[in-house]
Design an enzyme around this catalytic site. Structure first.
Site, PDB file in Angstrom:
ATOM      1  N   HIS A  61       0.815  -1.209   0.000  1.00 23.05           N
ATOM      2  CA  HIS A  61       0.000   0.000   0.000  1.00 23.05           C
ATOM      3  C   HIS A  61       0.850   1.261   0.000  1.00 23.05           C
ATOM      4  O   HIS A  61       1.940   1.295   0.574  1.00 23.05           O
ATOM      5  CB  HIS A  61      -0.889   0.051   1.244  1.00 23.05           C
ATOM      6  N   LYS A  70       6.309   5.682   7.308  1.00 21.73           N
ATOM      7  CA  LYS A  70       5.852   4.795   8.384  1.00 21.73           C
ATOM      8  C   LYS A  70       7.038   4.249   9.162  1.00 21.73           C
ATOM      9  O   LYS A  70       8.010   3.779   8.584  1.00 21.73           O
ATOM     10  CB  LYS A  70       5.053   3.625   7.804  1.00 21.73           C
ATOM     11  N   TYR A 130       2.393   0.937  14.028  1.00 21.00           N
ATOM     12  CA  TYR A 130       3.204   1.854  13.233  1.00 21.00           C
ATOM     13  C   TYR A 130       2.766   3.295  13.407  1.00 21.00           C
ATOM     14  O   TYR A 130       1.607   3.593  13.654  1.00 21.00           O
ATOM     15  CB  TYR A 130       3.224   1.467  11.759  1.00 21.00           C
ATOM     16  N   ASP A 169      -6.390  -6.029  -2.023  1.00 20.37           N
ATOM     17  CA  ASP A 169      -5.038  -6.483  -2.340  1.00 20.37           C
ATOM     18  C   ASP A 169      -5.037  -7.540  -3.445  1.00 20.37           C
ATOM     19  O   ASP A 169      -4.107  -7.610  -4.244  1.00 20.37           O
ATOM     20  CB  ASP A 169      -4.341  -6.997  -1.091  1.00 20.37           C
TER      21      ASP A 169
END
Length: 182
Positions: A61, A70, A130, A169
């Site tokens: 992503h 991130k 994250y 996905d």
């Protein structure tokens, strides 16, 4: 904390100093000043936490707007974490880095803006946390196909060879047609 270069210089492995005894352990997982000095200057504005089971692959992503850097880590279990350089101007454009992150090794991975990101759960369960440098923007999210032949990511898949994917996905874009960063 120890900052370790990967084959893509902008992606960093971060190893915390862990202090343990018979009671357990203590570690510092983030300090703004140290991150700015050793990695890059960023401000994190959102924290996320997910839980997944073995064989689930989340990703790859990225967002074309509200682009996110991130700082990722695992608090339970283990994942194989991947970052793909989507920056056309970069000498590492189209290359990927894969790192095992686990509750045991306590490693973190810095995935800068301009990278697609995903992970495969390699333990029975994994909890993944994250920090993000920008907000989640679902209207600008792109899902890059996890097994694109141009990228040739070496996912550590079980005998079945097929991960469990979300519909998003499963229908990810191939690398050639996916939007890139200039």
């Amino acid at each position: 904390m120890k900052f370790i270069d990967t084959k893509i210089p902008d992606v960093k492995i971060i190893e915390p100093k862990v202090f343990g005894d018979e009671r357990g352990f203590f570690m510092e997982t983030f300090r703004q000043e140290t991150f700015n000095r050793e990695c890059c200057e960023r401000v994190f504005i959102q924290d996320n936490h997910s839980k997944s089971t073995r064989g689930i692959l989340r990703g790859l992503h990225y967002q074309t707007e509200n682009t996110q850097g991130k700082l990722v880590r695992v608090t339970q279990g283990e994942v194989f974490d991947v970052a793909v350089d989507m920056r056309q101007h970069s000498v590492t454009f189209g290359q990927w880095v894969g790192v095992y992150l686990s509750a045991e090794n306590k490693r973190q991975l810095w995935v800068p803006e301009g990278f697609a990101h995903g992970f495969l759960v390699t333990s029975d369960e994994a909890e993944f946390v994250y920090k993000c440098t920008d907000e989640y923007n679902p209207s600008a999210e792109v899902s890059l196909h996890w097994n694109d032949p141009i990228l040739a990511i070496e996912w550590p898949l079980a005998e079945s060879g097929s991960p469990k994917l979300s519909d998003k996905d499963s229908n990810g874009l191939d690398f050639d047609s996916a939007p890139k960063f200039k």
